[in-house]
Design an enzyme around this catalytic site. Structure first.
Site, PDB file in Angstrom:
ATOM      1  N   ASP A  65      19.490   8.975  56.817  1.00  0.00           N
ATOM      2  CA  ASP A  65      19.366   7.529  56.698  1.00  0.00           C
ATOM      3  C   ASP A  65      17.929   7.212  57.086  1.00  0.00           C
ATOM      4  O   ASP A  65      17.519   7.468  58.218  1.00  0.00           O
ATOM      5  CB  ASP A  65      20.351   6.826  57.637  1.00  0.00           C
ATOM      6  CG  ASP A  65      20.274   5.305  57.546  1.00  0.00           C
ATOM      7  OD1 ASP A  65      19.226   4.788  57.121  1.00  0.00           O
ATOM      8  OD2 ASP A  65      21.243   4.631  57.917  1.00  0.00           O
ATOM      9  N   HIS A  66      17.150   6.678  56.148  1.00  0.00           N
ATOM     10  CA  HIS A  66      15.720   6.541  56.411  1.00  0.00           C
ATOM     11  C   HIS A  66      15.414   5.611  57.582  1.00  0.00           C
ATOM     12  O   HIS A  66      14.320   5.653  58.133  1.00  0.00           O
ATOM     13  CB  HIS A  66      14.975   6.063  55.151  1.00  0.00           C
ATOM     14  CG  HIS A  66      15.536   4.820  54.536  1.00  0.00           C
ATOM     15  ND1 HIS A  66      16.433   4.850  53.488  1.00  0.00           N
ATOM     16  CD2 HIS A  66      15.337   3.518  54.820  1.00  0.00           C
ATOM     17  CE1 HIS A  66      16.754   3.616  53.147  1.00  0.00           C
ATOM     18  NE2 HIS A  66      16.097   2.787  53.928  1.00  0.00           N
ATOM     19  N   HIS A  91      22.662   1.505  58.296  1.00  0.00           N
ATOM     20  CA  HIS A  91      21.519   1.274  59.177  1.00  0.00           C
ATOM     21  C   HIS A  91      21.929   0.728  60.544  1.00  0.00           C
ATOM     22  O   HIS A  91      21.545   1.258  61.589  1.00  0.00           O
ATOM     23  CB  HIS A  91      20.556   0.277  58.522  1.00  0.00           C
ATOM     24  CG  HIS A  91      19.987   0.738  57.221  1.00  0.00           C
ATOM     25  ND1 HIS A  91      19.678   2.051  56.959  1.00  0.00           N
ATOM     26  CD2 HIS A  91      19.652   0.058  56.100  1.00  0.00           C
ATOM     27  CE1 HIS A  91      19.182   2.155  55.746  1.00  0.00           C
ATOM     28  NE2 HIS A  91      19.152   0.956  55.202  1.00  0.00           N
TER      29      HIS A  91
END
Length: 285
Positions: free
Chosen positions: A195-196, A258
């Protein structure tokens, strides 16, 4: 850091061909390319790096590299170290751009993977990383076709890795199904789920503040913290991502991925090794 406090330089990455599936997407422009530029500036990417965009749009190698350069220079300046007026070092970018090329093709067309194989053969190294910055519906198909084309087979002197961007499934059942699909064509050590948001500096600093700061660690618990508020302050609108949000939805895109990961960073316990209790000998009666 060494014991005497001196900063150590990590070894540069080995020669590798990095394939960016979904090369015209927002993720590649806003996050991946600025990150690769910074890694190159820090000397962590060797001269043997090749970056290959993979997407269905028709564009030449030179135009693809110029498109990435223009975007970083005008819109992603804050993500590369340097002033907004001079975000890119021309010489450094020229070195990086030498290794940028493009493969035009449909993700569901086997000929695309034949072209990818040719890129690897011409690269001078068997090492390859496939970064899936695509819509989630393509994850299984891309990986299966990579496997069928023999592009995930590793040798003693060449590795193959697949990076899966979030979301990894839409619920437990679909996540397990996707995982099973991946493991049919490669081993667990070849898969990197990401997950960036976890690469953002603020997120990284949470762990440092919690576990490496004696001032905070002692009272970072429910006895001293009443509640936690997490704010997602976005400055980027929908723009050209309407099709993505139409299928995924903003809530699913942001909250289960996120924001829940941020919550985990804030609230999860540090993993501690269990220590077996010493045995107590019984006193004879």
């Amino acid at each position: 850091m060494t014991a005497n406090g001196k900063k150590t330089q990590a070894e540069p990455a080995p020669p590798t061909t990095l394939f960016l599936f979904g090369a015209h997407g927002d993720l590649v422009k806003r996050l991946l390319m600025p990150a690769l530029y910074n890694l190159s500036r820090d000397g962590l990417l060797g001269d043997g790096l090749r970056i290959v965009g993979v997407d269905h749009n028709a564009i030449s190698d030179a135009d693809f590299a110029k498109k990435l350069e223009d975007f970083i220079r005008t819109e992603a300046a804050s993500k590369v170290r340097g002033s907004a007026d001079n975000a890119l070092d021309p010489a450094l970018w020229a070195q990086l751009a030498k290794g940028i090329s493009y493969v035009e093709g449909d993700f569901l067309d086997d000929s695309t993977y034949a072209d990818i194989g040719k890129k690897i053969a011409a690269s001078g190294t068997g090492n390859a990383v496939f970064y899936l910055a695509t819509a989630p519906r393509f994850f299984s198909d891309v990986v299966q076709r990579l496997g069928s084309a023999g592009l995930l087979t590793e040798t003693d002197d060449a590795f193959r890795r697949v990076v899966i961007e979030k979301p990894f499934g839409s619920d437990l059942a679909t996540a397990e199904a996707l995982n099973a699909c991946l493991l049919k064509v490669m081993s667990e050590k070849q898969i990197y789920r990401i997950d960036h948001y976890l690469g953002k500096e603020t997120v990284q600093n949470i762990l440092i503040s919690r576990f490496s700061n004696v001032l905070f660690e002692a009272f970072w618990n429910n006895h001293y913290i009443d509640h936690v508020q997490i704010t997602a302050a976005e400055t980027v609108g929908v723009e050209t991502r309407g099709n993505f949000f139409e299928k995924t939805g903003t809530l699913r895109d942001m909250v289960p991925n996120h924001l829940f990961q941020l919550l985990a960073m804030v609230a999860m316990e540090r993993r501690r090794h269990s220590v077996p209790m010493p045995s107590v000998a019984k006193r004879p009666r």
